[in-house]
Write a protein that holds these residues in place. Structure first.
Motif, PDB file in Angstrom:
ATOM      1  N   GLY A 202       0.783  -1.235   0.000  1.00 52.71           N
ATOM      2  CA  GLY A 202       0.000   0.000   0.000  1.00 52.71           C
ATOM      3  C   GLY A 202       0.803   1.266   0.000  1.00 52.71           C
ATOM      4  O   GLY A 202       0.234   2.361  -0.046  1.00 52.71           O
ATOM      5  N   VAL A 203       2.132   1.183   0.066  1.00 48.96           N
ATOM      6  CA  VAL A 203       3.008   2.358  -0.018  1.00 48.96           C
ATOM      7  C   VAL A 203       3.559   2.422  -1.439  1.00 48.96           C
ATOM      8  O   VAL A 203       4.258   1.509  -1.884  1.00 48.96           O
ATOM      9  N   LEU A 204       3.254   3.505  -2.164  1.00 52.11           N
ATOM     10  CA  LEU A 204       3.694   3.640  -3.546  1.00 52.11           C
ATOM     11  C   LEU A 204       5.040   4.341  -3.623  1.00 52.11           C
ATOM     12  O   LEU A 204       5.419   5.110  -2.736  1.00 52.11           O
ATOM     13  N   ASP A 205       5.752   4.081  -4.690  1.00 53.62           N
ATOM     14  CA  ASP A 205       7.075   4.672  -4.917  1.00 53.62           C
ATOM     15  C   ASP A 205       6.897   6.090  -5.440  1.00 53.62           C
ATOM     16  O   ASP A 205       6.442   6.293  -6.577  1.00 53.62           O
ATOM     17  N   ILE A 206       7.256   7.097  -4.635  1.00 53.00           N
ATOM     18  CA  ILE A 206       7.022   8.491  -5.034  1.00 53.00           C
ATOM     19  C   ILE A 206       8.015   8.969  -6.093  1.00 53.00           C
ATOM     20  O   ILE A 206       7.861  10.068  -6.633  1.00 53.00           O
ATOM     21  N   THR A 207       9.036   8.155  -6.406  1.00 57.01           N
ATOM     22  CA  THR A 207       9.985   8.535  -7.467  1.00 57.01           C
ATOM     23  C   THR A 207       9.489   8.096  -8.844  1.00 57.01           C
ATOM     24  O   THR A 207      10.098   8.438  -9.856  1.00 57.01           O
ATOM     25  N   GLN A 208       8.395   7.330  -8.878  1.00 57.85           N
ATOM     26  CA  GLN A 208       7.848   6.831 -10.137  1.00 57.85           C
ATOM     27  C   GLN A 208       6.600   7.619 -10.530  1.00 57.85           C
ATOM     28  O   GLN A 208       5.858   8.105  -9.684  1.00 57.85           O
ATOM     29  N   SER A 209       6.371   7.717 -11.833  1.00 64.21           N
ATOM     30  CA  SER A 209       5.133   8.315 -12.325  1.00 64.21           C
ATOM     31  C   SER A 209       4.013   7.288 -12.249  1.00 64.21           C
ATOM     32  O   SER A 209       4.256   6.088 -12.399  1.00 64.21           O
ATOM     33  N   PRO A 210       2.788   7.721 -12.026  1.00 64.41           N
ATOM     34  CA  PRO A 210       1.681   6.755 -11.929  1.00 64.41           C
ATOM     35  C   PRO A 210       1.407   6.114 -13.283  1.00 64.41           C
ATOM     36  O   PRO A 210       1.370   6.800 -14.311  1.00 64.41           O
ATOM     37  N   PRO A 211       1.224   4.810 -13.327  1.00 65.25           N
ATOM     38  CA  PRO A 211       0.847   4.145 -14.586  1.00 65.25           C
ATOM     39  C   PRO A 211      -0.566   4.556 -14.998  1.00 65.25           C
ATOM     40  O   PRO A 211      -1.382   4.943 -14.152  1.00 65.25           O
ATOM     41  N   PRO A 212      -0.885   4.480 -16.278  1.00 70.12           N
ATOM     42  CA  PRO A 212      -2.211   4.929 -16.760  1.00 70.12           C
ATOM     43  C   PRO A 212      -3.379   4.255 -16.059  1.00 70.12           C
ATOM     44  O   PRO A 212      -4.422   4.875 -15.860  1.00 70.12           O
ATOM     45  N   GLU A 213      -3.204   2.969 -15.678  1.00 70.36           N
ATOM     46  CA  GLU A 213      -4.344   2.265 -15.076  1.00 70.36           C
ATOM     47  C   GLU A 213      -4.741   2.849 -13.717  1.00 70.36           C
ATOM     48  O   GLU A 213      -5.871   2.659 -13.269  1.00 70.36           O
ATOM     49  N   GLU A 214      -3.826   3.557 -13.040  1.00 72.64           N
ATOM     50  CA  GLU A 214      -4.197   4.188 -11.771  1.00 72.64           C
ATOM     51  C   GLU A 214      -5.127   5.378 -11.975  1.00 72.64           C
ATOM     52  O   GLU A 214      -5.832   5.790 -11.053  1.00 72.64           O
ATOM     53  N   LEU A 215      -5.116   5.953 -13.172  1.00 70.67           N
ATOM     54  CA  LEU A 215      -5.879   7.168 -13.446  1.00 70.67           C
ATOM     55  C   LEU A 215      -7.153   6.903 -14.233  1.00 70.67           C
ATOM     56  O   LEU A 215      -7.907   7.827 -14.516  1.00 70.67           O
ATOM     57  N   GLU A 216      -7.412   5.640 -14.567  1.00 73.60           N
ATOM     58  CA  GLU A 216      -8.539   5.329 -15.437  1.00 73.60           C
ATOM     59  C   GLU A 216      -9.862   5.335 -14.688  1.00 73.60           C
ATOM     60  O   GLU A 216      -9.920   5.184 -13.463  1.00 73.60           O
ATOM     61  N   ASP A 217     -10.939   5.490 -15.446  1.00 70.37           N
ATOM     62  CA  ASP A 217     -12.296   5.276 -14.931  1.00 70.37           C
ATOM     63  C   ASP A 217     -12.617   3.803 -15.162  1.00 70.37           C
ATOM     64  O   ASP A 217     -13.030   3.403 -16.257  1.00 70.37           O
ATOM     65  N   SER A 218     -12.412   2.990 -14.140  1.00 72.14           N
ATOM     66  CA  SER A 218     -12.585   1.544 -14.298  1.00 72.14           C
ATOM     67  C   SER A 218     -14.043   1.145 -14.519  1.00 72.14           C
ATOM     68  O   SER A 218     -14.326   0.064 -15.036  1.00 72.14           O
ATOM     69  N   TYR A 219     -14.972   2.009 -14.118  1.00 73.89           N
ATOM     70  CA  TYR A 219     -16.374   1.708 -14.402  1.00 73.89           C
ATOM     71  C   TYR A 219     -16.572   1.527 -15.909  1.00 73.89           C
ATOM     72  O   TYR A 219     -17.196   0.559 -16.367  1.00 73.89           O
ATOM     73  N   MET A 220     -16.056   2.480 -16.683  1.00 76.91           N
ATOM     74  CA  MET A 220     -16.276   2.453 -18.120  1.00 76.91           C
ATOM     75  C   MET A 220     -15.515   1.303 -18.782  1.00 76.91           C
ATOM     76  O   MET A 220     -15.892   0.823 -19.841  1.00 76.91           O
ATOM     77  N   ARG A 221     -14.443   0.861 -18.143  1.00 78.65           N
ATOM     78  CA  ARG A 221     -13.681  -0.250 -18.699  1.00 78.65           C
ATOM     79  C   ARG A 221     -14.401  -1.582 -18.512  1.00 78.65           C
ATOM     80  O   ARG A 221     -14.369  -2.447 -19.400  1.00 78.65           O
ATOM     81  N   TYR A 222     -15.062  -1.761 -17.366  1.00 80.86           N
ATOM     82  CA  TYR A 222     -15.616  -3.070 -17.039  1.00 80.86           C
ATOM     83  C   TYR A 222     -17.134  -3.161 -17.155  1.00 80.86           C
ATOM     84  O   TYR A 222     -17.696  -4.243 -16.964  1.00 80.86           O
ATOM     85  N   ALA A 223     -17.829  -2.065 -17.439  1.00 80.23           N
ATOM     86  CA  ALA A 223     -19.288  -2.107 -17.559  1.00 80.23           C
ATOM     87  C   ALA A 223     -19.665  -2.751 -18.887  1.00 80.23           C
ATOM     88  O   ALA A 223     -19.789  -2.074 -19.912  1.00 80.23           O
ATOM     89  N   ARG A 224     -19.863  -4.073 -18.870  1.00 78.77           N
ATOM     90  CA  ARG A 224     -20.067  -4.819 -20.108  1.00 78.77           C
ATOM     91  C   ARG A 224     -21.255  -5.779 -20.035  1.00 78.77           C
ATOM     92  O   ARG A 224     -21.399  -6.643 -20.898  1.00 78.77           O
ATOM     93  N   SER A 225     -22.098  -5.647 -19.044  1.00 84.63           N
ATOM     94  CA  SER A 225     -23.217  -6.578 -18.907  1.00 84.63           C
ATOM     95  C   SER A 225     -24.282  -6.306 -19.971  1.00 84.63           C
ATOM     96  O   SER A 225     -24.479  -5.157 -20.392  1.00 84.63           O
ATOM     97  N   SER A 226     -24.971  -7.359 -20.407  1.00 85.77           N
ATOM     98  CA  SER A 226     -26.085  -7.188 -21.351  1.00 85.77           C
ATOM     99  C   SER A 226     -27.408  -6.950 -20.626  1.00 85.77           C
ATOM    100  O   SER A 226     -28.448  -6.778 -21.263  1.00 85.77           O
TER     101      SER A 226
END
Length: 435
Positions: free
Chosen positions: A156-180
């Motif tokens: 749970g402690v992130l490396d502050i010398t690294q830039s955040p990967p794109p998946e940390e900034l995504e709207d995961s709702y829109m990625r996984y909302a796939r139900s019919s």
């Protein structure tokens, strides 16, 4: 104040509000903001100067937390905030105060300290409890490093010398909302707690600390998990309170329970990624024993908390937001309809709120400096009580927050824990008269 400089690339970035975040600004008013708090209590007093330095070093790793909210013609969005960071402040007696968007240098977070405690307050459009815990653990680790302690990254402690990967900034709702399948939203009106409103800006907090092993043992005796057991205890308290009023007609009792969707979908987002379920009982069907309530809650959660139902739930929200007609409606009209829907329907579908952040994952090196942790849901939108639960090692802290004078629900809740053999240590920011 400390200057926080975003890079030229950052200034070009902006973030559409995630699916949950859209509703919170709509409900904003002079005496209400959707603000929650997470706290860590260390084993030694906090140095505010070093905490300020840790804040400055930590926030670039969390660009969403360094955002200001903006309004466009059709939607709100977040953009990087180039203004100086808000000052780390000594704590106040009424936490989770309303957070006007133009105050606090337009930041939507606050950092407080008091004796040994560090607290983070965040507006819910930025993140949920999981994202907030990542920020608080990282901030605490950076602070302790400044004091000369060796605290590793991970757990749970992130490396502050690294830039955040794109998946940390995504709207995961829109990625996984796939139900019919898209289930309907409207449910029957639930019992509403009535009480005497407190003065403006007053938040009443009643906190109970319990041994986690005793809590787990009590839940196991009923064949339930800790979350199921605590939901049952709160429903039991609400049932007793409603019956004490001798109503002409009883109403269903429902709890608004956020579910962390990261448990069911492989997301690393630091933004909101939760869905709501509503464990309930209906006293109109007859009197419930506590054992019957536990069974009802247990089977409700087993039925509804799974990736298929949760996917269908978020798909409904995604469909509404992406509907061509909705997209073309100006923001001020969207606000009117969303606010009225929430006031007239959504807010009336639950009697209280309960969230359990569970056992916090912390490395042994960091855990050695921590006494306990706390969570607070903040001010309820209407006259009721909200409950937030968090566990660290063998201490579980259960915090109730309400804006009414009466504390009947809280008393009934903790008395049930005591009857089940759980020792409870109570503290509060107000005087509670015992009967």
């Amino acid at each position: 104040m400390h200057a926080f400089k975003s890079s030229p690339a950052d200034k070009k970035n902006w973030y559409k509000l995630d699916l949950s975040a859209n509703v919170y600004p709509t409900l904003q008013r002079r005496n209400f903001s959707s603000v929650f708090r997470l706290s860590v209590t260390l084993k030694e007093p906090v140095d505010p100067v070093l905490l300020s330095e840790a804040f400055t070093r930590t926030i670039p790793r969390f660009p969403i937390f360094a955002s200001a909210i903006r309004s466009g013609l059709f939607w709100r969005y977040l953009e990087p905030n180039p203004r100086p960071l808000p000052t780390v402040q000594e704590d106040i007696s009424n936490p989770c105060m309303p957070m006007p968007f133009k105050s606090n240098n337009e930041y939507l977070i606050r950092i407080y300290y008091y004796e040994c405690t560090i607290s983070l307050e965040a507006f819910h459009s930025l993140t949920d409890g999981t994202g907030g815990l990542y920020f608080l653990r990282t901030l605490t680790a950076v602070y302790l490093r400044l004091k000369g302690h060796e605290i590793p990254n991970g757990h749970g402690v992130l490396d502050i010398t690294q830039s955040p990967p794109p998946e940390e900034l995504e709207d995961s709702y829109m990625r996984y909302a796939r139900s019919s399948f898209r289930p309907k939203r409207s449910q029957e009106k639930a019992y509403r707690l009535r009480g005497t409103p407190e003065p403006f800006y007053t938040l009443n907090i009643i906190s109970g600390s319990v041994p986690t092993d005793a809590l787990k043992a009590a839940a196991s005796r009923y064949g339930a998990s800790i979350t199921e057991y605590l939901n049952a205890v709160l429903l039991y308290a609400l049932m007793q309170e409603q019956k004490s009023r001798h109503p002409f007609r009883e109403h269903p009792l429902k709890l608004a329970l956020p579910v962390n969707l990261r448990r069911f979908f492989p997301s690393n987002t630091m933004r909101n990624f939760i869905s709501m379920v509503y464990p309930s009982i209906d006293p109109r069907m007859g009197d419930y024993s506590f054992e019957e309530i536990v069974v009802q809650v247990h089977h409700y959660m087993r039925y509804y908390i799974n990736n298929k139902f949760l996917n269908a739930d978020i798909t409904t929200n995604a469909y509404i937001r992406n509907h061509p007609l909705i997209r073309l409606v100006p923001l001020f009209i969207k606000d009117i309809f969303v606010r009225q829907f929430y006031i007239r329907i959504q807010d009336k579908q639950s009697s209280a709120g309960l969230t359990n952040l569970g056992l916090v994952d912390i490395s042994p090196q960091l855990a050695g400096h921590i006494d306990h942790m706390e969570a607070l849901m903040g001010q309820p939108f209407s006259a009721r009580t909200n409950c937030a639960v968090i566990s660290f090692q063998n201490t579980t802290v259960i915090n109730f927050a309400s804006s009414i004078v009466e504390a009947d629900i809280e008393k009934l809740f903790f008395r049930k824990l005591v009857r089940d053999g759980i020792h409870v240590k109570i503290k509060s920011n107000r005087f509670i008269e015992e009967e």
